[in-house]
Design a protein around this motif. Sequence first.
Motif, short mmCIF file in Angstrom:
data_model
loop_
_atom_site.label_atom_id
_atom_site.label_comp_id
_atom_site.label_asym_id
_atom_site.label_seq_id
_atom_site.Cartn_x
_atom_site.Cartn_y
_atom_site.Cartn_z
N THR A 1 -6.06 1.76 8.58
CA THR A 1 -6.38 0.91 9.71
C THR A 1 -5.21 -0.02 9.98
O THR A 1 -4.39 -0.26 9.10
N GLU A 2 -5.17 -0.55 11.16
CA GLU A 2 -4.09 -1.48 11.52
C GLU A 2 -4.17 -2.72 10.63
O GLU A 2 -5.26 -3.25 10.40
N PRO A 3 -3.03 -3.19 10.14
CA PRO A 3 -3.03 -4.42 9.34
C PRO A 3 -3.56 -5.60 10.16
O PRO A 3 -3.31 -5.69 11.37
N GLN A 4 -4.30 -6.47 9.51
CA GLN A 4 -4.91 -7.62 10.18
C GLN A 4 -4.76 -8.83 9.28
O GLN A 4 -5.09 -8.75 8.10
N VAL A 5 -4.30 -9.94 9.81
CA VAL A 5 -4.23 -11.19 9.07
C VAL A 5 -5.47 -12.01 9.43
O VAL A 5 -5.77 -12.22 10.60
N CYS B 1 6.60 -3.60 -0.28
CA CYS B 1 5.84 -4.84 -0.11
C CYS B 1 6.78 -6.00 0.21
O CYS B 1 6.52 -6.79 1.12
N ALA B 2 7.87 -6.11 -0.51
CA ALA B 2 8.86 -7.17 -0.27
C ALA B 2 9.47 -7.03 1.12
O ALA B 2 9.68 -8.03 1.82
N ASP C 1 -2.09 -12.53 1.61
CA ASP C 1 -2.82 -12.04 0.44
C ASP C 1 -2.02 -10.88 -0.15
O ASP C 1 -1.78 -9.89 0.52
N ARG C 2 -1.59 -11.03 -1.38
CA ARG C 2 -0.74 -10.02 -2.04
C ARG C 2 -1.43 -8.65 -2.10
O ARG C 2 -0.79 -7.62 -1.88
N ALA C 3 -2.72 -8.63 -2.36
CA ALA C 3 -3.45 -7.37 -2.45
C ALA C 3 -3.45 -6.63 -1.11
O ALA C 3 -3.30 -5.41 -1.06
N GLU C 4 -3.61 -7.37 -0.03
CA GLU C 4 -3.60 -6.74 1.29
C GLU C 4 -2.22 -6.22 1.65
O GLU C 4 -2.08 -5.14 2.23
N LEU C 5 -1.19 -6.98 1.32
CA LEU C 5 0.17 -6.54 1.59
C LEU C 5 0.48 -5.28 0.77
O LEU C 5 1.10 -4.34 1.28
#
Length: 91
Positions: A2-6, A52-53, A74-78
């Motif tokens: 799915t598209e990333p969402q903040v 991720c970086a 959120d590190r897990a989401e990234l």
Amino acid sequence: MTEPQVTLDPHGESPVEQKLHDALEDQLTSALRAATDRVAAHYSGEPVDIVCAKLLHETRAGLHPDIAAAFQPDRAELLRVAEAIAAGQHR
């Protein structure tokens, strides 16, 4: 994928922050999606931590410097987005 969402946590926001909440979420989401597209387009087998970086760097590069400095995703989401890129599941 799915598209990333903040999504920002609205708890503890001042009245001014509450008024800017939706616009800031939209801006951060847009920057993350653009970064995801750029990183995926140049992906060449790097480890997920490197991807991720790169996502974080590219997302911050697309934001106003003050917003970029405060952006702590959120590190897990990234990592989820980075893993999808590494697995070739981005679009």
